[in-house]
Every structure is written in C-alpha cells, then in structure tokens.
Scaffold this active site. Structure first.
Site, PDB file in Angstrom:
ATOM      1  N   ASP A 212     -51.033 -30.199 -28.759  1.00  0.00           N
ATOM      2  CA  ASP A 212     -50.428 -31.471 -29.125  1.00  0.00           C
ATOM      3  C   ASP A 212     -50.954 -32.618 -28.259  1.00  0.00           C
ATOM      4  O   ASP A 212     -51.175 -32.451 -27.055  1.00  0.00           O
ATOM      5  CB  ASP A 212     -48.898 -31.328 -28.924  1.00  0.00           C
ATOM      6  CG  ASP A 212     -48.121 -32.562 -29.307  1.00  0.00           C
ATOM      7  OD1 ASP A 212     -48.117 -32.906 -30.503  1.00  0.00           O
ATOM      8  OD2 ASP A 212     -47.518 -33.190 -28.411  1.00  0.00           O
ATOM      9  N   GLU A 248     -55.048 -31.778 -31.349  1.00  0.00           N
ATOM     10  CA  GLU A 248     -54.618 -32.948 -32.097  1.00  0.00           C
ATOM     11  C   GLU A 248     -55.151 -34.208 -31.441  1.00  0.00           C
ATOM     12  O   GLU A 248     -54.680 -34.623 -30.380  1.00  0.00           O
ATOM     13  CB  GLU A 248     -53.083 -33.031 -32.176  1.00  0.00           C
ATOM     14  CG  GLU A 248     -52.646 -34.124 -33.132  1.00  0.00           C
ATOM     15  CD  GLU A 248     -51.546 -35.035 -32.623  1.00  0.00           C
ATOM     16  OE1 GLU A 248     -50.999 -35.792 -33.431  1.00  0.00           O
ATOM     17  OE2 GLU A 248     -51.240 -35.025 -31.404  1.00  0.00           O
TER      18      GLU A 248
END
Ligand code: QV4
Ligand code: CA
Length: 512
Positions: A212, A248
């Site tokens: 993330d 990401e």
C-alpha cells in the site's frame, strides 16, 4: 563465490515479478472486505475449479476501529499493530484460509499497510480490532512496539505536518498522508518490525503482497525491506520462490514521482489502464475501440512485465485515489463487462479482477457522500457472510463480479491463451474490434450503435465453438451462441448493438 552472490541477487530481484500462480493460472481477484472463512470456502468451491490464480485479501493486521462514521471500510488502512485480527477474522481463521486455498492451488496476496499507522486524530484507548491499547497523540503503539522515535515528523518540513504539495518529493514521502502517522522506514528497527510481519505471513503460506501507498515510501527503504523477506513456504511453492510484490503507485503522469522508480523492485499498479480504458469504452474525449490496436506500452504505460492491471479498484470505484469519472465499475454493468472482457483477452500485464459489495450511493455534485460505507454488516460492524444463491450469484449485497459468467469465462479464456501473441487484429475504424491470441482464442466486440455482420480470420482450427459470453459449453452442448470456424480459420459473426453483451469470445476449450 562472487559469481554465486551475483546470481543469487539477480534471482532474488527478478522472481518478485512473478505472481507464483499454479497450473497455468493467470488472474487474481480482489475479494475486498471478505471474511477469511468465506474466502477459504470460495477457493474450494469456485476459484480453483474456475482457474483463478490467487486472491488479494484486505489488510489482515490489527487496525483502528472507527465509529464516526460507523465502521468505514478505510479503517483497515490505519494499523494499530501487526497482530492478525481484523473484521475479516482472527489469526486461526487466516491460517486456515491460507492453508485451504493453497491446498487447491489458489494463492493468497496480502495487502500490506506499512507506510503509516493510524491517523493523528485517532485518539487513545483500545478501539482497535484486537483490543490492543494505543495512543495516537503520543505516537505509542505498544502492540508492535513503536514509539514517537519511530515516526517521521521531524523530517517533514510542511507547517501542517501533512503532505501539502505532490510536486515536492520529500513531502510526499516524509509527511503524513491524510493525517496518517508516517513511519520512519529508514530505521533498521522499523524495517525489522515490518519485515517480521511480512515474514510471518510468508511462513503461513502467502504468495506475495500488494504494498500500500508506495509513492509515500522511499524506493531505497522498500528495497531494504523486500531484501529481508524469506522465500515462499516450500510446503506449497518450489524452493527459492520469491514473494510476488505489486506496489501501489498512482502515476497518471504530471507528478515528479514516477512508477518507474519502483519497477525495479517489483510490479507496479498501472492506474493509466483503467482510466484510459474507461474513456475508450465510454467513448469519451473522442476515444474509440479501434484506437486500442497498440494498447499497452503504445499508450504510454509501463512495460508489460512490470504492470499489474485492473479496470477498477477499491478506491477508484468510489471516488478515492485516482482515475476520476471515467473509471468503470459494476454500477455500469454492460460497459464494465466489455472493459473486463477486453482486459482479460489482451496480453498486457498481470490482471486483477475486482469483487465488490453494494452500498447506498449518495452522489452530490459528482461526489459520493457515502464513499466511506463498509462491507455489508450487522450491528457493531460485524461483516456479513457471503451467501451463495441457487443461480450461483452472491447474496447479502456482495456483488461477486468474479462470478458473473462473462467475467469468469474470460478468466478461463486468459488461461487457455496464455503465452500466445496478439494476432489477427481487425477493426472498422470505429468501435468494432476483434483479435485473436495465436491459434487458441478469439474475441470480437461491437461497441458501435449499429449491428455487425462480418466474416473474419480467427486463426483457430476449423470446428464449432461455443461463445463463452452469451453462454458456455456444458458437457457437449452450448448454452449460448455457436460460432462455425471454417477449415480456412474464417468465421461469420453477428452482434446486434442491442445484445445484452455485445461481444463474443471463443477458445480452444470451448470447442464443441
Ligand atoms: C482526516 C483529514 C486529514 C486530517 C486527519 C486527521 O482528511 O486532513 O489530517 O483526518 O486525523 C481516512 C479518512 C480521512 C482521514 C484519515 C485519517 O478518509 O479523511 O483524514 O482517514 O484519519 C484509505 C482511504 C482514505 C482513508 C485511509 C485511512 O482512501 O480516505 O483516510 O484509508 O483510513 C493517494 C495515495 C494512495 C492512496 C490514495 C487513496 O497516493 O496511496 O490516495 N491509496 C492507498 C489505499 C487507500 C488508503 C491508503 C492508501 C492509505 O488504496 O485505500 O486510503 O493507507 O492517491
Ligand atoms: Ca511515508
């Protein structure tokens, strides 16, 4: 000796681009906010039999519990510790899921939130998913433990302590993303805690990680952490297998931080893919399907071997993150199936299918005021199970796009044509296109406002094929349209612009 070290290092870095999928499987599915018990069952009853390669799961680590608003989905992106209890289930349930999915050849990829802990306004107490005490005001997280020394604040130079300007690389990486307490990942201690967390999951049997918020972490820090990761568990994976890493990074162009800073470390989410494909399928900005002829690198995207691609994700299907209004989701089901069908037929990237839940949208001036609503739940934020209806759709407001016949069958199509080049491209200069994958599969789409009746070279061996969009092959019969391919490889296709799904796909395994 030197050579051996070099070979080992090369081996370590290159293998992280492979999803480690088994039995020729090619796609992964994000079962957003599903409970571990439901994922375990889904692996056995649906994902394995239908050729899905793996599942991206929601963050399994302990997170804050937010009651205002009431148990939003995004509370799971605010870690409190690396203990493994969350609203999806506890550690035993997680372990059971990983084991059962692995045993049927379906991989698990963990969404790892390692850039930060909870928001600075998170308060103090035990409102956390395992009940561990924390204090966001003093930056104490005894469950790890982290203390104020483990956060970045002194390095952040903005007045607010927040990221204020995405053109300043230092801010983006050293300041707080929407108030989230930013970890000092250059510290050996912090790297060690993060690596321990990820290694525990590797030992449990996961095949890799969606990392993330990578834009907000220095590539050098990530490289150091990835370098500490163990090889995958040899109970299920061949020895020396490295964890699959997909990072990401939202790079739509126009910012100093580029996806290319991360593509040396692992794959990267290609956000241009869904944003541009949405424009094409919606026919916005004068875009046409025929322009997809050079889709991929030709459209300014990263190299295919670096890309993780998707039509929508858990953020941009509700207006978070990036992509904007063009993003297609299950709410626009007909166009969504066209876009997903195209994605799964096209060779570019590793493909991820989204699987969502329905929520009450409240769109005011183009913005959904209910973008925070968490998964279907009963009182106290207890996530509802995924029930399965007799027609194999899901109940309890789980959308289960991955079970839509058209999408499930295109996941199988991608496996059948794996490794074959794009071939026999045809278009009408407008919104009708067709292409094959060697001699293994062929897809044809009519997104124009008139009907199509055309004979094309498919590249497939002669015979009768079952269209896997309008139906599918069941035993020796076809529940959908049939396509007759001549010994010259040519076939006639008729697609009305008013067909429920205006595309046809046939492949080697759908031959009757
Ligand atoms: C609020 C204020 C802040 C204030 C703070 C004080 O907005 O200005 O400083 O309070 O505490 C939630 C709320 C947000 C709140 C924040 C902290 O929405 O209003 O700040 O919590 O309490 C998800 C959601 C966010 C959510 C976050 C944490 O999208 O809304 O914030 O989880 O719960 C960029 C990034 C990219 C990111 C994307 C959304 O480059 O990395 O934004 N995408 C990933 C995930 C995403 C997740 C995060 C990153 C953070 O995919 O789901 O954010 O882990 O593009
Ligand atoms: Ca950071």
């Amino acid at each position: 000796m030197k050579l051996l070290i070099l070979v080992t290092l090369l081996g370590l870095s290159s293998a992280q681009f492979s999803p480690n999928t088994r039995s020729g499987r090619t796609s992964i599915v994000h079962l957003f906010e599903w409970r571990w018990a439901d994922i375990a069952a889904e692996c056995e009853r649906y994902l394995a039999p239908n050729g899905f390669g793996g599942v991206q799961i929601s963050p399994p680590s302990e997170s804050i519990v937010v009651t205002n608003p009431s148990y939003p989905w995004w509370q799971r992106y605010q870690p409190i510790s690396y203990k493994l209890c969350s609203r999806s289930g506890n550690e035993n349930e997680l372990r059971d899921m990983i084991t059962r999915c692995n045993n049927v050849g379906v991989n698990i990829y963990v969404d790892a939130v390692i850039n930060h802990m909870c928001g600075s306004g998170g308060g103090a107490g035990t409102h956390s998913s395992c009940g561990t005490y924390f204090n966001a005001n003093t930056k104490e997280f005894p469950g790890v433990p982290y203390s104020a020394l483990d956060f970045n604040d002194s390095k952040c130079k903005t007045g607010s302590g927040e990221i204020e300007n995405y053109n300043d690389v230092n801010q983006v990486r050293n300041c707080r993303l929407v108030g989230l307490l930013d970890l000092a990942l250059e510290k050996d201690y912090v790297r060690g805690k993060v690596a321990d967390y990820m290694n525990k999951l590797i030992d449990m049997g996961v095949a890799g990680f969606r990392v993330d918020a990578c834009k907000h972490m220095w590539p050098g820090d990530l490289s150091a952490i990835y370098g500490r990761l163990k090889n995958l568990n040899t109970k299920w994976f061949s020895s020396g297998s490295r964890p699959f890493i997909f990072q990401e990074v939202i790079d739509l162009g126009g910012e100093p931080i580029k996806a290319s800073e991360y593509t040396g470390l692992g794959r990267v989410t290609e956000f241009k893919y869904g944003a541009k494909l949405g424009n094409v399928v919606r026919k916005w900005n004068g875009e046409k399907l025929s322009y997809l002829k050079n889709w991929g690198e030709g459209w300014g995207m990263m190299p295919t071997g670096k890309a993780l691609v998707f039509v929508d994700n858990h953020d941009n299907q509700r207006g978070h993150g990036a992509g904007g209004a063009s993003i297609l989701t299950f709410w626009d089901a007909r166009l969504y199936k066209i876009a997903t069908g195209f994605m799964l037929a096209h060779p570019y990237g590793v493909t991820r299918v989204m699987s969502s839940y329905r929520w009450n949208r409240n769109i005011v001036n183009g913005q959904d005021r209910n973008d925070w609503i968490g998964p279907p739940s009963s009182s106290g934020g207890v996530t509802k199970p995924v029930t399965i209806n007799s027609d194999s759709t899901c109940g309890n407001d789980w959308v289960c796009e991955h079970r839509w016949r058209q999408i499930k069958n295109m996941v199988i199509f991608r496996n059948v044509v794996n490794g074959q080049p794009l071939s026999n491209w045809w278009d009408n200069g407008n919104n009708m296109i067709a292409f094959g994958r060697g001699n293994r599969g062929f897809i044809i789409i009519n997104n124009d406002t008139w009907s199509m009746d055309i004979t094309l070279n498919t590249g497939l061996p002669g015979g009768t094929y079952c269209d896997v969009i309008s139906g599918q092959k069941e035993g020796s019969r076809c529940t959908g349209k049939q396509v007759t391919v001549g010994s010259d490889g040519r076939a006639n296709f008729k697609i009305s612009n008013s067909d429920q799904d205006p595309f046809i796909a046939i492949h080697a395994s759908s031959k009757l």
